[in-house]
Scaffold this motif. Structure first.
Motif, PDB file in Angstrom:
ATOM      1  N   VAL A  18      -6.696  -4.014   8.497  1.00 25.22           N
ATOM      2  CA  VAL A  18      -5.947  -4.235   7.273  1.00 25.22           C
ATOM      3  C   VAL A  18      -6.777  -5.190   6.436  1.00 25.22           C
ATOM      4  CG1 VAL A  18      -3.845  -5.159   6.249  1.00 25.22           C
ATOM      5  CG2 VAL A  18      -3.711  -3.838   8.360  1.00 25.22           C
ATOM      6  N   SER A  19      -7.284  -4.733   5.294  1.00 27.28           N
ATOM      7  CA  SER A  19      -8.232  -5.506   4.492  1.00 27.28           C
ATOM      8  C   SER A  19      -7.647  -5.868   3.138  1.00 27.28           C
ATOM      9  CB  SER A  19      -9.523  -4.698   4.265  1.00 27.28           C
ATOM     10  OG  SER A  19     -10.053  -4.240   5.487  1.00 27.28           O
ATOM     11  N   VAL A  20      -7.953  -7.086   2.675  1.00 23.50           N
ATOM     12  CA  VAL A  20      -7.589  -7.510   1.329  1.00 23.50           C
ATOM     13  C   VAL A  20      -8.834  -8.038   0.641  1.00 23.50           C
ATOM     14  CG1 VAL A  20      -5.206  -8.030   1.940  1.00 23.50           C
ATOM     15  CG2 VAL A  20      -6.912  -9.829   2.106  1.00 23.50           C
ATOM     16  N   HIS A  21      -8.933  -7.823  -0.659  1.00 24.99           N
ATOM     17  CA  HIS A  21     -10.129  -8.193  -1.415  1.00 24.99           C
ATOM     18  C   HIS A  21      -9.775  -8.926  -2.709  1.00 24.99           C
ATOM     19  CE1 HIS A  21     -12.262  -5.491   1.318  1.00 24.99           C
ATOM     20  NE2 HIS A  21     -11.317  -4.598   1.066  1.00 24.99           N
ATOM     21  N   HIS A  22      -8.605  -9.560  -2.749  1.00 30.05           N
ATOM     22  CA  HIS A  22      -8.140 -10.252  -3.951  1.00 30.05           C
ATOM     23  C   HIS A  22      -7.789 -11.692  -3.617  1.00 30.05           C
ATOM     24  CE1 HIS A  22      -7.900  -6.532  -6.370  1.00 30.05           C
ATOM     25  NE2 HIS A  22      -7.633  -5.967  -5.209  1.00 30.05           N
ATOM     26  N   GLU A  39     -17.977  15.557  12.942  1.00 26.79           N
ATOM     27  CA  GLU A  39     -16.745  14.895  13.339  1.00 26.79           C
ATOM     28  C   GLU A  39     -16.627  13.572  12.603  1.00 26.79           C
ATOM     29  OE1 GLU A  39     -16.746  14.436  17.530  1.00 26.79           O
ATOM     30  OE2 GLU A  39     -16.580  16.591  17.955  1.00 26.79           O
ATOM     31  N   PHE A  40     -15.447  12.985  12.648  1.00 29.09           N
ATOM     32  CA  PHE A  40     -15.272  11.652  12.081  1.00 29.09           C
ATOM     33  C   PHE A  40     -14.499  10.795  13.071  1.00 29.09           C
ATOM     34  CE2 PHE A  40     -11.413  13.798  10.874  1.00 29.09           C
ATOM     35  CZ  PHE A  40     -10.421  12.833  10.956  1.00 29.09           C
ATOM     36  N   SER A  41     -14.791   9.498  13.074  1.00 26.57           N
ATOM     37  CA  SER A  41     -14.138   8.602  14.021  1.00 26.57           C
ATOM     38  C   SER A  41     -13.231   7.588  13.337  1.00 26.57           C
ATOM     39  CB  SER A  41     -15.191   7.854  14.850  1.00 26.57           C
ATOM     40  OG  SER A  41     -16.012   7.058  14.008  1.00 26.57           O
ATOM     41  N   SER A  42     -13.249   7.564  12.013  1.00 23.63           N
ATOM     42  CA  SER A  42     -12.377   6.628  11.305  1.00 23.63           C
ATOM     43  C   SER A  42     -12.056   7.167   9.921  1.00 23.63           C
ATOM     44  CB  SER A  42     -13.041   5.253  11.183  1.00 23.63           C
ATOM     45  OG  SER A  42     -14.190   5.319  10.372  1.00 23.63           O
ATOM     46  N   PHE A  43     -10.946   6.719   9.370  1.00 20.65           N
ATOM     47  CA  PHE A  43     -10.620   7.086   7.996  1.00 20.65           C
ATOM     48  C   PHE A  43      -9.912   5.930   7.313  1.00 20.65           C
ATOM     49  CE2 PHE A  43      -7.070   8.733  10.545  1.00 20.65           C
ATOM     50  CZ  PHE A  43      -5.979   8.191   9.902  1.00 20.65           C
ATOM     51  N   LEU A  44     -10.067   5.882   6.009  1.00 21.93           N
ATOM     52  CA  LEU A  44      -9.460   4.861   5.174  1.00 21.93           C
ATOM     53  C   LEU A  44      -8.232   5.437   4.480  1.00 21.93           C
ATOM     54  CD1 LEU A  44      -9.584   2.106   3.516  1.00 21.93           C
ATOM     55  CD2 LEU A  44     -10.926   3.400   1.851  1.00 21.93           C
ATOM     56  N   VAL A  45      -7.124   4.727   4.576  1.00 23.16           N
ATOM     57  CA  VAL A  45      -5.916   5.091   3.840  1.00 23.16           C
ATOM     58  C   VAL A  45      -5.951   4.331   2.518  1.00 23.16           C
ATOM     59  CG1 VAL A  45      -3.399   5.142   3.854  1.00 23.16           C
ATOM     60  CG2 VAL A  45      -4.654   5.389   6.005  1.00 23.16           C
ATOM     61  N   ALA A  46      -6.097   5.052   1.424  1.00 26.35           N
ATOM     62  CA  ALA A  46      -6.242   4.431   0.108  1.00 26.35           C
ATOM     63  C   ALA A  46      -4.961   4.596  -0.706  1.00 26.35           C
ATOM     64  CB  ALA A  46      -7.420   5.048  -0.643  1.00 26.35           C
ATOM     65  N   LEU A  69       0.846  -1.197   0.000  1.00 30.80           N
ATOM     66  CA  LEU A  69       0.000   0.000   0.000  1.00 30.80           C
ATOM     67  C   LEU A  69       0.878   1.241   0.000  1.00 30.80           C
ATOM     68  CD1 LEU A  69      -2.668   1.576   0.328  1.00 30.80           C
ATOM     69  CD2 LEU A  69      -2.471   1.210   2.808  1.00 30.80           C
ATOM     70  N   THR A  70       0.777   2.018  -1.066  1.00 30.91           N
ATOM     71  CA  THR A  70       1.434   3.322  -1.129  1.00 30.91           C
ATOM     72  C   THR A  70       0.352   4.383  -0.998  1.00 30.91           C
ATOM     73  OG1 THR A  70       3.185   2.477  -2.579  1.00 30.91           O
ATOM     74  CG2 THR A  70       2.860   4.866  -2.520  1.00 30.91           C
ATOM     75  N   PRO A  71       0.213   5.003   0.173  1.00 28.47           N
ATOM     76  CA  PRO A  71      -0.897   5.929   0.412  1.00 28.47           C
ATOM     77  C   PRO A  71      -0.917   7.098  -0.569  1.00 28.47           C
ATOM     78  CG  PRO A  71       0.197   5.357   2.473  1.00 28.47           C
ATOM     79  CD  PRO A  71       1.071   4.848   1.358  1.00 28.47           C
ATOM     80  N   ASP A  72      -2.098   7.363  -1.120  1.00 32.21           N
ATOM     81  CA  ASP A  72      -2.233   8.551  -1.968  1.00 32.21           C
ATOM     82  C   ASP A  72      -3.496   9.343  -1.651  1.00 32.21           C
ATOM     83  OD1 ASP A  72      -4.359   7.202  -3.177  1.00 32.21           O
ATOM     84  OD2 ASP A  72      -3.207   6.648  -4.946  1.00 32.21           O
ATOM     85  N   VAL A  97      -4.448  -3.512  -0.902  1.00 33.41           N
ATOM     86  CA  VAL A  97      -4.586  -3.628   0.554  1.00 33.41           C
ATOM     87  C   VAL A  97      -5.121  -2.304   1.062  1.00 33.41           C
ATOM     88  CG1 VAL A  97      -3.331  -3.897   2.736  1.00 33.41           C
ATOM     89  CG2 VAL A  97      -2.724  -5.319   0.775  1.00 33.41           C
ATOM     90  N   GLU A  98      -6.054  -2.361   1.999  1.00 31.26           N
ATOM     91  CA  GLU A  98      -6.622  -1.142   2.572  1.00 31.26           C
ATOM     92  C   GLU A  98      -6.335  -1.093   4.074  1.00 31.26           C
ATOM     93  OE1 GLU A  98     -10.767  -1.309   1.649  1.00 31.26           O
ATOM     94  OE2 GLU A  98     -10.509  -0.505  -0.369  1.00 31.26           O
ATOM     95  N   LEU A  99      -6.089   0.097   4.559  1.00 30.68           N
ATOM     96  CA  LEU A  99      -5.871   0.331   5.987  1.00 30.68           C
ATOM     97  C   LEU A  99      -6.919   1.312   6.481  1.00 30.68           C
ATOM     98  CD1 LEU A  99      -4.218   0.215   8.631  1.00 30.68           C
ATOM     99  CD2 LEU A  99      -2.764   2.034   7.687  1.00 30.68           C
ATOM    100  N   THR A 100      -7.718   0.879   7.448  1.00 31.17           N
ATOM    101  CA  THR A 100      -8.727   1.744   8.063  1.00 31.17           C
ATOM    102  C   THR A 100      -8.407   1.894   9.539  1.00 31.17           C
ATOM    103  OG1 THR A 100     -10.419   0.919   6.536  1.00 31.17           O
ATOM    104  CG2 THR A 100     -11.190   2.093   8.494  1.00 31.17           C
ATOM    105  N   VAL A 101      -8.333   3.133  10.003  1.00 26.79           N
ATOM    106  CA  VAL A 101      -8.019   3.428  11.398  1.00 26.79           C
ATOM    107  C   VAL A 101      -9.227   4.089  12.033  1.00 26.79           C
ATOM    108  CG1 VAL A 101      -6.462   4.637  12.974  1.00 26.79           C
ATOM    109  CG2 VAL A 101      -5.584   3.690  10.838  1.00 26.79           C
ATOM    110  N   SER A 102      -9.569   3.639  13.246  1.00 28.96           N
ATOM    111  CA  SER A 102     -10.757   4.145  13.922  1.00 28.96           C
ATOM    112  C   SER A 102     -10.451   4.481  15.372  1.00 28.96           C
ATOM    113  CB  SER A 102     -11.877   3.090  13.872  1.00 28.96           C
ATOM    114  OG  SER A 102     -13.020   3.541  14.578  1.00 28.96           O
ATOM    115  N   SER A 103     -11.007   5.605  15.824  1.00 27.96           N
ATOM    116  CA  SER A 103     -10.885   6.003  17.232  1.00 27.96           C
ATOM    117  C   SER A 103     -12.252   5.871  17.886  1.00 27.96           C
ATOM    118  CB  SER A 103     -10.365   7.438  17.344  1.00 27.96           C
ATOM    119  OG  SER A 103     -11.237   8.321  16.647  1.00 27.96           O
TER     120      SER A 103
END
Length: 203
Positions: free
Chosen positions: A102-106, A61-68, A11-14, A87-93
Protein backbone atom coordinates in the motif's frame (compact mmCIF):
# COMPACT_ATOMS: atom_id res chain seq x y z
CA UNK A 1 -7.88 -5.10 0.53
CA UNK A 2 -9.24 -2.89 -2.23
CA UNK A 3 -12.67 -2.95 -0.59
CA UNK A 4 -11.14 -1.60 2.64
CA UNK A 5 -9.35 1.21 0.80
CA UNK A 6 -12.48 2.03 -1.19
CA UNK A 7 -14.60 2.18 1.97
CA UNK A 8 -12.29 4.85 3.37
CA UNK A 9 -12.37 6.67 -0.02
CA UNK A 10 -8.62 6.23 -0.42
CA UNK A 11 -8.71 4.16 -3.61
CA UNK A 12 -11.57 3.49 -6.01
CA UNK A 13 -10.17 0.92 -8.46
CA UNK A 14 -10.61 1.74 -12.13
CA UNK A 15 -7.69 -0.08 -13.78
CA UNK A 16 -5.07 -2.79 -13.43
CA UNK A 17 -1.49 -2.41 -14.60
CA UNK A 18 1.20 -5.08 -14.89
CA UNK A 19 4.27 -6.19 -16.82
CA UNK A 20 4.41 -9.39 -18.84
CA UNK A 21 7.62 -11.28 -18.06
CA UNK A 22 9.53 -13.77 -20.20
CA UNK A 23 12.84 -14.61 -18.44
CA UNK A 24 14.39 -16.23 -21.51
CA UNK A 25 13.64 -13.04 -23.46
CA UNK A 26 15.46 -10.87 -20.95
CA UNK A 27 12.62 -9.92 -18.60
CA UNK A 28 9.65 -7.67 -19.28
CA UNK A 29 8.38 -7.76 -22.86
CA UNK A 30 5.21 -5.68 -22.49
CA UNK A 31 3.12 -3.62 -20.10
CA UNK A 32 -0.67 -3.78 -19.97
CA UNK A 33 -3.17 -1.31 -18.54
CA UNK A 34 -6.65 -2.78 -18.31
CA UNK A 35 -9.65 -0.56 -17.58
CA UNK A 36 -11.97 -2.26 -15.13
CA UNK A 37 -15.45 -2.96 -16.47
CA UNK A 38 -16.31 -5.46 -13.72
CA UNK A 39 -15.31 -5.93 -10.05
CA UNK A 40 -11.78 -7.14 -9.31
CA UNK A 41 -13.01 -10.53 -8.11
CA UNK A 42 -15.31 -11.03 -11.09
CA UNK A 43 -14.49 -13.97 -13.36
CA UNK A 44 -14.73 -11.63 -16.37
CA UNK A 45 -11.84 -9.55 -15.01
CA UNK A 46 -9.62 -12.61 -14.65
CA UNK A 47 -10.55 -13.71 -18.18
CA UNK A 48 -9.68 -10.29 -19.63
CA UNK A 49 -6.31 -10.38 -17.89
CA UNK A 50 -5.50 -13.73 -19.48
CA UNK A 51 -6.72 -12.54 -22.89
CA UNK A 52 -4.33 -9.55 -22.69
CA UNK A 53 -1.23 -11.77 -22.99
CA UNK A 54 0.98 -10.53 -25.87
CA UNK A 55 0.35 -12.59 -29.01
CA UNK A 56 4.05 -12.80 -29.78
CA UNK A 57 4.85 -14.20 -26.31
CA UNK A 58 2.37 -16.98 -25.54
CA UNK A 59 4.45 -18.07 -22.53
CA UNK A 60 4.51 -14.60 -20.95
CA UNK A 61 3.43 -14.43 -17.31
CA UNK A 62 3.11 -11.77 -14.64
CA UNK A 63 3.79 -12.00 -10.92
CA UNK A 64 2.35 -8.70 -9.72
CA UNK A 65 -0.19 -6.07 -10.66
CA UNK A 66 -1.01 -2.55 -9.59
CA UNK A 67 -4.57 -1.56 -8.69
CA UNK A 68 -4.92 2.02 -9.91
CA UNK A 69 -7.61 4.59 -9.28
CA UNK A 70 -8.44 7.87 -7.57
CA UNK A 71 -8.87 8.75 -3.90
CA UNK A 72 -10.33 11.61 -1.92
CA UNK A 73 -8.60 14.03 0.46
CA UNK A 74 -9.44 17.29 2.24
CA UNK A 75 -7.53 20.54 1.84
CA UNK A 76 -6.89 23.02 4.68
CA UNK A 77 -10.38 24.49 4.21
CA UNK A 78 -12.11 21.13 4.43
CA UNK A 79 -12.88 21.03 0.70
CA UNK A 80 -12.97 17.53 -0.82
CA UNK A 81 -10.36 16.92 -3.49
CA UNK A 82 -10.01 13.94 -5.78
CA UNK A 83 -6.53 12.77 -6.70
CA UNK A 84 -5.48 10.08 -9.16
CA UNK A 85 -3.22 7.51 -7.46
CA UNK A 86 -3.65 9.05 -4.04
CA UNK A 87 -3.08 5.54 -2.69
CA UNK A 88 -1.77 2.60 -4.71
CA UNK A 89 -2.19 -1.11 -4.06
CA UNK A 90 0.28 -3.56 -5.60
CA UNK A 91 -0.21 -7.30 -5.16
CA UNK A 92 2.54 -9.80 -5.92
CA UNK A 93 2.72 -13.59 -6.02
CA UNK A 94 6.42 -14.15 -5.46
CA UNK A 95 8.00 -17.58 -4.88
CA UNK A 96 8.37 -16.72 -1.18
CA UNK A 97 4.67 -16.00 -0.80
CA UNK A 98 1.88 -13.55 -1.59
CA UNK A 99 2.54 -9.91 -0.72
CA UNK A 100 0.97 -6.50 -1.18
CA UNK A 101 2.19 -2.91 -1.01
CA UNK A 102 0.00 0.00 0.00
CA UNK A 103 1.85 3.09 -1.26
CA UNK A 104 1.31 6.82 -0.74
CA UNK A 105 3.17 9.59 -2.56
CA UNK A 106 1.61 12.77 -1.11
CA UNK A 107 2.36 14.99 1.87
CA UNK A 108 -1.19 15.24 3.24
CA UNK A 109 -0.68 12.43 5.76
CA UNK A 110 2.01 14.15 7.84
CA UNK A 111 2.40 17.37 9.83
CA UNK A 112 4.53 19.06 7.13
CA UNK A 113 4.26 19.48 3.39
CA UNK A 114 7.17 18.50 1.13
CA UNK A 115 8.64 22.00 1.52
CA UNK A 116 8.78 21.58 5.28
CA UNK A 117 5.88 23.96 5.98
CA UNK A 118 3.54 22.84 8.79
CA UNK A 119 -0.01 22.02 7.69
CA UNK A 120 -1.70 20.53 10.77
CA UNK A 121 -5.22 21.13 9.43
CA UNK A 122 -4.47 19.05 6.34
CA UNK A 123 -2.96 16.23 8.40
CA UNK A 124 -5.83 16.25 10.88
CA UNK A 125 -8.40 15.83 8.11
CA UNK A 126 -6.58 13.07 6.22
CA UNK A 127 -4.16 11.04 8.36
CA UNK A 128 -6.85 9.41 10.57
CA UNK A 129 -8.53 7.82 7.54
CA UNK A 130 -5.27 6.31 6.35
CA UNK A 131 -4.41 5.07 9.84
CA UNK A 132 -7.88 3.52 10.18
CA UNK A 133 -7.59 1.79 6.81
CA UNK A 134 -4.15 0.35 7.65
CA UNK A 135 -5.44 -0.90 10.99
CA UNK A 136 -8.38 -2.54 9.26
CA UNK A 137 -6.00 -4.21 6.79
CA UNK A 138 -4.01 -5.54 9.76
CA UNK A 139 -7.19 -7.09 11.12
CA UNK A 140 -8.21 -8.42 7.70
CA UNK A 141 -4.90 -10.19 7.09
CA UNK A 142 -4.31 -11.23 10.67
CA UNK A 143 -0.86 -9.69 11.30
CA UNK A 144 0.61 -6.24 11.86
CA UNK A 145 2.36 -4.34 9.09
CA UNK A 146 6.13 -3.86 9.16
CA UNK A 147 7.64 -0.47 8.25
CA UNK A 148 10.26 0.09 5.58
CA UNK A 149 11.91 2.94 3.68
CA UNK A 150 10.66 6.10 1.98
CA UNK A 151 12.27 8.86 -0.06
CA UNK A 152 12.45 11.71 2.44
CA UNK A 153 10.69 14.92 1.33
CA UNK A 154 9.89 13.46 -2.07
CA UNK A 155 7.54 10.59 -1.47
CA UNK A 156 5.29 9.22 1.18
CA UNK A 157 5.65 5.66 2.38
CA UNK A 158 4.62 2.18 1.46
CA UNK A 159 2.96 -0.51 3.47
CA UNK A 160 4.07 -3.99 2.46
CA UNK A 161 2.09 -7.05 3.42
CA UNK A 162 3.65 -10.44 2.74
CA UNK A 163 1.78 -13.72 2.46
CA UNK A 164 2.23 -16.97 4.30
CA UNK A 165 5.76 -18.29 4.17
CA UNK A 166 7.04 -14.89 3.06
CA UNK A 167 10.44 -13.43 3.74
CA UNK A 168 10.16 -11.12 6.77
CA UNK A 169 13.53 -9.38 6.38
CA UNK A 170 13.35 -5.59 6.50
CA UNK A 171 15.88 -2.82 6.06
CA UNK A 172 14.53 -0.76 8.94
CA UNK A 173 11.83 -0.81 11.58
CA UNK A 174 10.80 2.71 12.64
CA UNK A 175 8.28 3.24 15.43
CA UNK A 176 4.51 3.19 15.06
CA UNK A 177 4.50 6.93 14.36
CA UNK A 178 5.28 6.07 10.76
CA UNK A 179 1.76 4.67 10.61
CA UNK A 180 -0.05 7.35 12.62
CA UNK A 181 1.96 10.39 11.55
CA UNK A 182 2.79 11.40 15.11
CA UNK A 183 6.09 12.68 16.41
CA UNK A 184 9.46 13.57 14.96
CA UNK A 185 13.03 12.47 15.50
CA UNK A 186 16.00 14.64 14.79
CA UNK A 187 13.72 17.29 13.32
CA UNK A 188 12.48 14.97 10.56
CA UNK A 189 8.89 13.70 10.75
CA UNK A 190 8.86 9.95 11.31
CA UNK A 191 6.27 9.46 8.57
CA UNK A 192 8.68 11.00 6.04
CA UNK A 193 11.68 8.97 7.09
CA UNK A 194 10.13 5.56 6.68
CA UNK A 195 6.69 4.10 6.27
CA UNK A 196 7.06 0.96 4.23
CA UNK A 197 5.48 -2.09 5.78
CA UNK A 198 5.53 -5.82 5.33
CA UNK A 199 3.15 -8.31 6.74
CA UNK A 200 2.62 -12.05 6.80
CA UNK A 201 -0.94 -13.14 6.20
CA UNK A 202 -2.48 -16.23 7.74
CA UNK A 203 -4.68 -18.77 6.02
Amino acid sequence: MSDVLKKHELLTPDALEWFWMVPEAGGAVAKTRLRLTAPLDDERTARRVEESRPVGFPNAEFSSFLVAGAGMWFDEHGVRRHEDRLVELTVSSEPLGLSADVSVHHDIWGPFDFRGTPHPDVQRQNAPRLAAALKELDELLGVAAEPGGADVLRKGGRTRRRGAGGDRRTRSRPDRSAMTNEGTKGGTPAWLRSSRHRKCATG
